[in-house]
Write a protein that holds these residues in place. Structure first.
Motif, PDB file in Angstrom:
ATOM      1  N   ARG A  36     -23.545 -16.094 -12.560  1.00 22.70           N
ATOM      2  CA  ARG A  36     -22.325 -16.467 -13.275  1.00 22.70           C
ATOM      3  C   ARG A  36     -21.480 -17.318 -12.336  1.00 22.70           C
ATOM      4  N   VAL A  37     -21.343 -18.574 -12.688  1.00 21.34           N
ATOM      5  CA  VAL A  37     -20.561 -19.520 -11.901  1.00 21.34           C
ATOM      6  C   VAL A  37     -19.102 -19.388 -12.324  1.00 21.34           C
ATOM      7  N   ASP A  38     -18.198 -19.516 -11.379  1.00 14.89           N
ATOM      8  CA  ASP A  38     -16.757 -19.363 -11.638  1.00 14.89           C
ATOM      9  C   ASP A  38     -16.450 -18.047 -12.332  1.00 14.89           C
ATOM     10  N   ALA A  39     -17.032 -16.980 -11.829  1.00 10.96           N
ATOM     11  CA  ALA A  39     -16.787 -15.636 -12.384  1.00 10.96           C
ATOM     12  C   ALA A  39     -15.288 -15.342 -12.314  1.00 10.96           C
ATOM     13  N   PRO A  40     -14.698 -14.890 -13.409  1.00 11.37           N
ATOM     14  CA  PRO A  40     -13.243 -14.702 -13.447  1.00 11.37           C
ATOM     15  C   PRO A  40     -12.713 -13.640 -12.492  1.00 11.37           C
ATOM     16  N   TRP A  41     -13.533 -12.742 -12.013  1.00 15.44           N
ATOM     17  CA  TRP A  41     -13.074 -11.718 -11.087  1.00 15.44           C
ATOM     18  C   TRP A  41     -13.137 -12.173  -9.633  1.00 15.44           C
ATOM     19  N   LEU A  42     -13.594 -13.427  -9.415  1.00 15.74           N
ATOM     20  CA  LEU A  42     -13.715 -13.967  -8.064  1.00 15.74           C
ATOM     21  C   LEU A  42     -12.697 -15.082  -7.833  1.00 15.74           C
ATOM     22  N   PRO A  43     -12.394 -15.372  -6.565  1.00 16.28           N
ATOM     23  CA  PRO A  43     -11.530 -16.522  -6.284  1.00 16.28           C
ATOM     24  C   PRO A  43     -12.164 -17.806  -6.832  1.00 16.28           C
ATOM     25  N   PRO A  44     -11.359 -18.847  -7.060  1.00 14.01           N
ATOM     26  CA  PRO A  44     -11.889 -20.112  -7.599  1.00 14.01           C
ATOM     27  C   PRO A  44     -13.111 -20.594  -6.817  1.00 14.01           C
ATOM     28  N   GLY A  45     -14.122 -21.025  -7.560  1.00  9.75           N
ATOM     29  CA  GLY A  45     -15.360 -21.510  -6.956  1.00  9.75           C
ATOM     30  C   GLY A  45     -16.364 -20.418  -6.653  1.00  9.75           C
ATOM     31  N   GLY A  46     -15.974 -19.165  -6.810  1.00 12.41           N
ATOM     32  CA  GLY A  46     -16.886 -18.061  -6.524  1.00 12.41           C
ATOM     33  C   GLY A  46     -17.936 -17.927  -7.599  1.00 12.41           C
ATOM     34  N   ASN A 124     -21.523 -11.162  -4.736  1.00 12.67           N
ATOM     35  CA  ASN A 124     -20.437 -12.128  -4.863  1.00 12.67           C
ATOM     36  C   ASN A 124     -20.586 -13.154  -3.758  1.00 12.67           C
ATOM     37  N   VAL A 125     -20.524 -14.423  -4.137  1.00 12.22           N
ATOM     38  CA  VAL A 125     -20.588 -15.525  -3.184  1.00 12.22           C
ATOM     39  C   VAL A 125     -19.254 -16.255  -3.278  1.00 12.22           C
ATOM     40  N   VAL A 126     -18.465 -16.143  -2.227  1.00 13.41           N
ATOM     41  CA  VAL A 126     -17.108 -16.686  -2.215  1.00 13.41           C
ATOM     42  C   VAL A 126     -16.940 -17.485  -0.933  1.00 13.41           C
ATOM     43  N   ASP A 127     -16.754 -18.789  -1.067  1.00 11.60           N
ATOM     44  CA  ASP A 127     -16.609 -19.619   0.128  1.00 11.60           C
ATOM     45  C   ASP A 127     -15.337 -19.303   0.892  1.00 11.60           C
ATOM     46  N   VAL A 128     -14.237 -19.131   0.157  1.00 10.75           N
ATOM     47  CA  VAL A 128     -12.954 -18.847   0.786  1.00 10.75           C
ATOM     48  C   VAL A 128     -12.335 -17.656   0.072  1.00 10.75           C
ATOM     49  N   HIS A 171     -21.450  -5.791 -14.550  1.00  6.50           N
ATOM     50  CA  HIS A 171     -22.059  -6.869 -13.775  1.00  6.50           C
ATOM     51  C   HIS A 171     -23.510  -6.572 -13.419  1.00  6.50           C
ATOM     52  N   TRP A 172     -23.856  -5.301 -13.210  1.00  3.85           N
ATOM     53  CA  TRP A 172     -25.202  -4.891 -12.804  1.00  3.85           C
ATOM     54  C   TRP A 172     -26.181  -4.806 -13.975  1.00  3.85           C
ATOM     55  N   PHE A 173     -25.706  -4.864 -15.209  1.00  2.00           N
ATOM     56  CA  PHE A 173     -26.545  -4.611 -16.381  1.00  2.00           C
ATOM     57  C   PHE A 173     -27.825  -5.457 -16.427  1.00  2.00           C
ATOM     58  N   PRO A 174     -27.802  -6.744 -16.030  1.00  2.00           N
ATOM     59  CA  PRO A 174     -29.054  -7.523 -16.052  1.00  2.00           C
ATOM     60  C   PRO A 174     -30.165  -6.942 -15.186  1.00  2.00           C
ATOM     61  N   LEU A 175     -29.837  -6.088 -14.223  1.00  2.00           N
ATOM     62  CA  LEU A 175     -30.896  -5.456 -13.423  1.00  2.00           C
ATOM     63  C   LEU A 175     -31.803  -4.586 -14.293  1.00  2.00           C
ATOM     64  N   LEU A 176     -31.281  -4.067 -15.399  1.00  2.00           N
ATOM     65  CA  LEU A 176     -32.063  -3.206 -16.265  1.00  2.00           C
ATOM     66  C   LEU A 176     -33.041  -3.981 -17.128  1.00  2.00           C
ATOM     67  N   HIS A 177     -32.739  -5.237 -17.394  1.00  2.00           N
ATOM     68  CA  HIS A 177     -33.547  -6.025 -18.312  1.00  2.00           C
ATOM     69  C   HIS A 177     -34.150  -7.267 -17.664  1.00  2.00           C
ATOM     70  N   GLY A 178     -33.467  -7.857 -16.729  1.00  2.00           N
ATOM     71  CA  GLY A 178     -34.019  -8.972 -15.974  1.00  2.00           C
ATOM     72  C   GLY A 178     -34.080 -10.296 -16.702  1.00  2.00           C
TER      73      GLY A 178
END
Length: 184
Positions: A36-46, A124-128, A171-178
């Motif tokens: 998920r690009v630009d996830a709303p729970w992460l800082p901008p760009g996360g 979570n991948v957050v540059d800043v 957020h983890w739900f796709p681990l169950l189905h892939g």
């Protein structure tokens, strides 16, 4: 007979814990099952990646316990909001891989020490970082481990049908189905 170490790309032999105390006998390769690009729970760009398999990464911020019964998973009320979620514990300071925190969570939920198997994580991948973002940057991992046995704590068994589950927004739900098209 002399044993040679397994190549880095092959799984480790059964029941051989790594230096972090965790059993890494599951998949040797991690696979991204959702992003998920630009996830709303992460800082901008996360962005948030849901990765399955591989080795449990550090820093681990939360550990979650997956107990399955057919097409249901065991859930408890989430701290604060009360929404149902997998049993979860914040990783203690000084436990960057989460091994001790996971062992404590397993013992509390199942009533005894049990072997847990790493399933995957939300990364979570957050540059800043930002002042309102409480996790490490650039990477923060929220791992899921499966364990056998029955829970000894109160909770509910919740269906995990991809279309109708009340957990499908976790957020983890796709681990169950892939599904590669799923979003965390």
């Amino acid at each position: 007979m002399q044993q040679t170490p397994a190549p880095a790309s092959s799984p480790r032999s059964a029941r051989q814990p790594d230096a972090d105390g965790l059993d890494h006998t599951r998949d040797a390769q991690e696979a991204v099952v959702a992003e998920r690009v630009d996830a709303p729970w992460l800082p901008p760009g996360g962005r948030a990646l849901v990765v399955r398999g591989g080795r449990a990464p550090a820093p681990m911020c939360l550990v979650r316990l997956l107990l399955r019964r057919d097409d249901r998973v065991f859930c408890v009320p989430r701290d604060g909001a009360g929404k149902l979620d997998l049993p979860t514990r914040a990783v203690a300071v000084g436990d960057p891989g989460g091994a001790s925190t996971l062992a404590e969570l397993v013992a509390v939920v199942t009533g005894a020490p049990r072997e847990a198997h790493y399933v995957g994580a939300v990364r979570n991948v957050v540059d800043v970082g930002a002042s309102d973002y409480p996790w490490p940057a650039p990477l923060a991992n929220f791992g899921v481990w499966s364990v056998g046995g029955a829970p000894v704590v109160r909770g509910d068994w919740v269906g995990v049908d991809a279309a109708t589950s009340l957990l499908r927004d976790r957020h983890w739900f796709p681990l169950l189905h892939g599904s590669a098209s799923a979003t965390p």
